[in-house]
Design a protein around this motif. Structure first.
Motif, PDB file in Angstrom:
ATOM      1  N   THR A  61       0.847  -1.191   0.000  1.00 11.19           N
ATOM      2  CA  THR A  61       0.000   0.000   0.000  1.00 11.19           C
ATOM      3  C   THR A  61       0.884   1.243   0.000  1.00 11.19           C
ATOM      4  O   THR A  61       1.998   1.232   0.537  1.00 11.19           O
ATOM      5  N   VAL A  62       0.362   2.305  -0.621  1.00 16.73           N
ATOM      6  CA  VAL A  62       1.144   3.522  -0.838  1.00 16.73           C
ATOM      7  C   VAL A  62       0.265   4.723  -0.489  1.00 16.73           C
ATOM      8  O   VAL A  62      -0.820   4.885  -1.055  1.00 16.73           O
ATOM      9  N   ASP A  63       0.730   5.557   0.426  1.00 14.17           N
ATOM     10  CA  ASP A  63      -0.078   6.655   0.966  1.00 14.17           C
ATOM     11  C   ASP A  63       0.431   8.037   0.567  1.00 14.17           C
ATOM     12  O   ASP A  63       1.617   8.230   0.304  1.00 14.17           O
ATOM     13  N   ASP A  64      -0.497   8.986   0.600  1.00 13.78           N
ATOM     14  CA  ASP A  64      -0.241  10.440   0.606  1.00 13.78           C
ATOM     15  C   ASP A  64      -0.030  11.074  -0.755  1.00 13.78           C
ATOM     16  O   ASP A  64       0.133  12.286  -0.844  1.00 13.78           O
ATOM     17  N   GLY A  65       0.006  10.313  -1.837  1.00 14.34           N
ATOM     18  CA  GLY A  65       0.156  10.905  -3.161  1.00 14.34           C
ATOM     19  C   GLY A  65      -1.191  11.293  -3.733  1.00 14.34           C
ATOM     20  O   GLY A  65      -2.171  11.435  -2.987  1.00 14.34           O
ATOM     21  N   PRO A  66      -1.239  11.433  -5.061  1.00 16.39           N
ATOM     22  CA  PRO A  66      -0.098  11.263  -5.960  1.00 16.39           C
ATOM     23  C   PRO A  66       0.834  12.472  -5.943  1.00 16.39           C
ATOM     24  O   PRO A  66       0.418  13.583  -5.642  1.00 16.39           O
ATOM     25  N   ASP A  67       2.096  12.215  -6.259  1.00 19.17           N
ATOM     26  CA  ASP A  67       3.122  13.240  -6.285  1.00 19.17           C
ATOM     27  C   ASP A  67       3.880  13.125  -7.605  1.00 19.17           C
ATOM     28  O   ASP A  67       4.310  12.036  -7.963  1.00 19.17           O
ATOM     29  N   PRO A  68       4.051  14.232  -8.327  1.00 15.00           N
ATOM     30  CA  PRO A  68       4.672  14.148  -9.651  1.00 15.00           C
ATOM     31  C   PRO A  68       6.131  13.716  -9.626  1.00 15.00           C
ATOM     32  O   PRO A  68       6.656  13.261 -10.641  1.00 15.00           O
ATOM     33  N   ILE A 127       3.556  -6.053 -10.141  1.00 18.17           N
ATOM     34  CA  ILE A 127       2.883  -6.029  -8.841  1.00 18.17           C
ATOM     35  C   ILE A 127       1.745  -5.021  -8.855  1.00 18.17           C
ATOM     36  O   ILE A 127       1.904  -3.883  -9.301  1.00 18.17           O
ATOM     37  N   ARG A 128       0.603  -5.436  -8.341  1.00 18.21           N
ATOM     38  CA  ARG A 128      -0.561  -4.561  -8.185  1.00 18.21           C
ATOM     39  C   ARG A 128      -0.625  -4.105  -6.724  1.00 18.21           C
ATOM     40  O   ARG A 128      -0.539  -4.922  -5.803  1.00 18.21           O
ATOM     41  N   ALA A 129      -0.778  -2.803  -6.523  1.00 17.94           N
ATOM     42  CA  ALA A 129      -0.782  -2.232  -5.177  1.00 17.94           C
ATOM     43  C   ALA A 129      -2.050  -1.422  -4.949  1.00 17.94           C
ATOM     44  O   ALA A 129      -2.868  -1.235  -5.862  1.00 17.94           O
ATOM     45  N   THR A 130      -2.217  -0.949  -3.730  1.00 19.05           N
ATOM     46  CA  THR A 130      -3.322  -0.062  -3.374  1.00 19.05           C
ATOM     47  C   THR A 130      -2.756   1.303  -3.023  1.00 19.05           C
ATOM     48  O   THR A 130      -1.909   1.416  -2.130  1.00 19.05           O
ATOM     49  N   PHE A 131      -3.207   2.333  -3.734  1.00 22.47           N
ATOM     50  CA  PHE A 131      -2.758   3.705  -3.505  1.00 22.47           C
ATOM     51  C   PHE A 131      -3.839   4.463  -2.739  1.00 22.47           C
ATOM     52  O   PHE A 131      -4.925   4.703  -3.261  1.00 22.47           O
ATOM     53  N   PHE A 132      -3.522   4.832  -1.500  1.00 16.32           N
ATOM     54  CA  PHE A 132      -4.423   5.655  -0.695  1.00 16.32           C
ATOM     55  C   PHE A 132      -4.083   7.121  -0.970  1.00 16.32           C
ATOM     56  O   PHE A 132      -3.108   7.658  -0.429  1.00 16.32           O
TER      57      PHE A 132
END
Length: 204
Positions: free
Chosen positions: A26-33, A48-53
């Motif tokens: 899991t990946v938090d706080d983006g999106p960031d360029p 790999i498939r992930a979850t972006f919060f």
């Protein structure tokens, strides 16, 4: 209109089933360029498939990145509109933070938003009530390498590799500051986990 959650769904998910040798990234706080494209590239390299919060205001500022995340098959999830401490907000403001972000993501992807992560992992009763009313399932994590504090790529990598087990939900960040250490750590630990026989999944 989203359905309200039943009580079993309205508890933060901290790990997946241990029956499979699988973990969730899991990946938090983006999106960031600066960092989101690099995170996407690291995940793409290994399929790999992930979850972006995502934070709603960041998603609104970078719609092309939201589309890129979705187009590459990742799961987009709600991390509030402005990343406040929800524990100290009135219920109407908490609802606005979550609902505004979900509406933006649903408009961008054509799919209902199903998961929410509280900023800081701080789950207050008011947040849980709003999650239930909006049909958002709460997700926490079980592996936190504290990459947000920038302890160094080696430390992030060793913390993940030392803590991961079947069913782990691993916390990473692609926004909120300099995330170059996170990107480097992902590049380092993902192939090791693959070599250890782990598969990668996103919660349904």
């Amino acid at each position: 209109m989203s359905r309200a959650l039943d009580p079993a769904e309205n508890r933060p998910l901290l790990e997946l089933s241990r029956e499979r040798r699988a973990v969730a990234i899991t990946v938090d706080d983006g999106p960031d360029p600066r960092y989101t494209p690099a995170v996407l590239a690291a995940l793409r390299r290994h399929g790999i498939r992930a979850t972006f919060f995502v934070v709603g205001r960041n998603a609104a500022a970078h719609p092309a990145l939201v589309r890129a995340i979705a187009d590459e098959g990742h799961h987009l999830a709600n991390h509030s509109w402005s990343h406040p401490d929800l524990r100290h907000l009135p219920e109407a403001q908490v609802r606005a933070e979550l609902q505004r972000t979900s509406e933006l993501l649903e408009k961008a992807t054509g799919r209902a938003t199903t998961w929410f992560r509280a900023p800081g992992g701080d789950w207050a009763p008011v947040t849980m009530r709003v999650c239930s009313a909006l049909g958002l399932r709460p997700m926490g994590w079980s592996v936190d390498p504290a990459d947000w504090a920038r302890p160094g790529t080696a430390k992030i990598t060793s913390r993940v590799l030392g803590a991961v087990r079947p069913g782990s939900i691993v916390l990473n960040h692609d926004g909120g500051g300099d995330r170059s250490q996170t990107v480097a750590a992902l590049r380092a630990y993902l192939p090791v986990l693959i070599d250890r026989g782990y598969a990668f999944t996103a919660p349904p």
